[in-house]
Design an enzyme around this catalytic site. Sequence first.
Site, PDB file in Angstrom:
ATOM      1  N   ALA A 184      19.145 -36.279  91.685  1.00 36.75           N
ATOM      2  CA  ALA A 184      17.989 -35.978  91.772  1.00 36.75           C
ATOM      3  C   ALA A 184      17.300 -35.446  90.665  1.00 36.75           C
ATOM      4  O   ALA A 184      18.563 -34.546  89.885  1.00 36.75           O
ATOM      5  CB  ALA A 184      18.480 -35.015  92.838  1.00 36.75           C
ATOM      6  N   ASP A 185      16.483 -35.819  90.136  1.00 39.25           N
ATOM      7  CA  ASP A 185      15.797 -35.113  88.806  1.00 39.25           C
ATOM      8  C   ASP A 185      14.503 -34.229  89.156  1.00 39.25           C
ATOM      9  O   ASP A 185      15.006 -33.896  90.660  1.00 39.25           O
ATOM     10  CB  ASP A 185      15.306 -36.346  88.211  1.00 39.25           C
ATOM     11  CG  ASP A 185      14.417 -36.821  88.624  1.00 39.25           C
ATOM     12  OD1 ASP A 185      13.810 -38.162  88.698  1.00 39.25           O
ATOM     13  OD2 ASP A 185      13.481 -36.335  89.394  1.00 39.25           O
ATOM     14  N   SER A 186      14.400 -33.491  88.456  1.00 41.33           N
ATOM     15  CA  SER A 186      13.011 -32.411  89.154  1.00 41.33           C
ATOM     16  C   SER A 186      12.671 -32.677  89.967  1.00 41.33           C
ATOM     17  O   SER A 186      12.065 -32.265  90.627  1.00 41.33           O
ATOM     18  CB  SER A 186      12.614 -31.495  88.082  1.00 41.33           C
ATOM     19  OG  SER A 186      11.986 -32.313  86.736  1.00 41.33           O
TER      20      SER A 186
END
Lengths: 312, 107
Positions: free
Chosen positions: B60-62
């Site tokens: 998961a990125d931001s």
Amino acid sequence: MLSYFCKLGLKMKIHCFSQKMFCTSALSPLPLPSRMETHLWYVLPNEVKSQSLLSQYVDLLPPPEKDHVFSMRGDELQKSALLARALVRTTISRYQIYSRVSPRSLVFKKNAHGKPEVIWEQSDDWHPPQLHFNLSHTSSLIACGVTVGSPIGIDVEEKERTLKNNILSFAKRYFSCEELEVLSAISDPEVQRHKFIKLWTLKEAYVKALGIGFSGAPFNTFTIRFGGANPNPEVLDSAIAVVPLEKPTNLTTNWQFKQLELADSHYAAICRQNDGLLGGESMKVIVRKTIPLVEEHCVPRIDSIVRVDELT
Amino acid sequence: MVSFSNMGRSNLPLSFRRLQISCAAKPETVDKVCSIVRKQLALKDDISVSGESKFAALGADSLDTVEIVMGLEEEFGITVEEESAQSIATVQDAADLIEKLVEKTSA
């Protein structure tokens, strides 16, 4: 694998804007960016296939970073995490800083909000450079921005990335009213989605430059405004400014933004301090595509002002 | 007289309910978070997700994290302040925060 070692011995002639640059082996030192420049390095994971090269990258890492890489769930995520560490270590080591800095010897720490920084060796006869860096990655591109004398934040996003949520619902919840209006005014869904991604990367770059992240600067507490008296649609970054919305605010405004495209596949946003040296000129960015330890080349960029004949 | 074998929270006095808030979230909450995370990150079936799973380790990125939080807000009818985002590193963190906020909303 042999071809990689052959490339190390080659001299490469590179055109970068109107400059000619000679790049010898991947490990020869490079001058630090001037205070007016920003360097942006990127690597495409798809182009790094050699297992032996990936092993070399693992060898560069201290145990905690190795643990972090191998804690990622799945080969692709592990490779991406590994490339990010290899990119930042080899990139910082490329500059003519100090003969003892090597990719393996660099030590990093995180600030109170989790932003990584270099811990330089302290010594009586040497002042560490004011080098700042910031990393960002997607599954298909990893980028590292480098400046001297100014904090930097960068963010990259795939141009074709879609949201699981509705864009306007998302913007209503997380962006500022003005940004929601800008997005709402766009009728073509693709154009709207691209604008959303550009806004997202600019906002992320800003809070990363500040070093406080999304939690420290909620996105609805500031607006990214695309302005200027006569914004040129071909120049992606014409007069981008940040406008804090609360008073009082801990958000500063002396920041400069640049939006660009990388590898035809990604939007990138860079945010660095505007110390007035550049006057009204847009941020000077030198982009280099690289395979850490192996090769690099400048990527010439077409700014709207540069004519074709200036590139040769 | 309070029966400790009674698993239903509504029969317990308020002081006991407060005690339960500081314990781990209900399994159903954790499961719902897992399924929202799976959907957001388009995880392959062979990747298992549990309370201990870290968002970052799942890729998961931001933007993914914010989308996940938005999905949780809609699913549970809560508002998660952006300032809390930094404290959510695992599925369990998210589930615990959700239950805390659900209690606040219904109190």
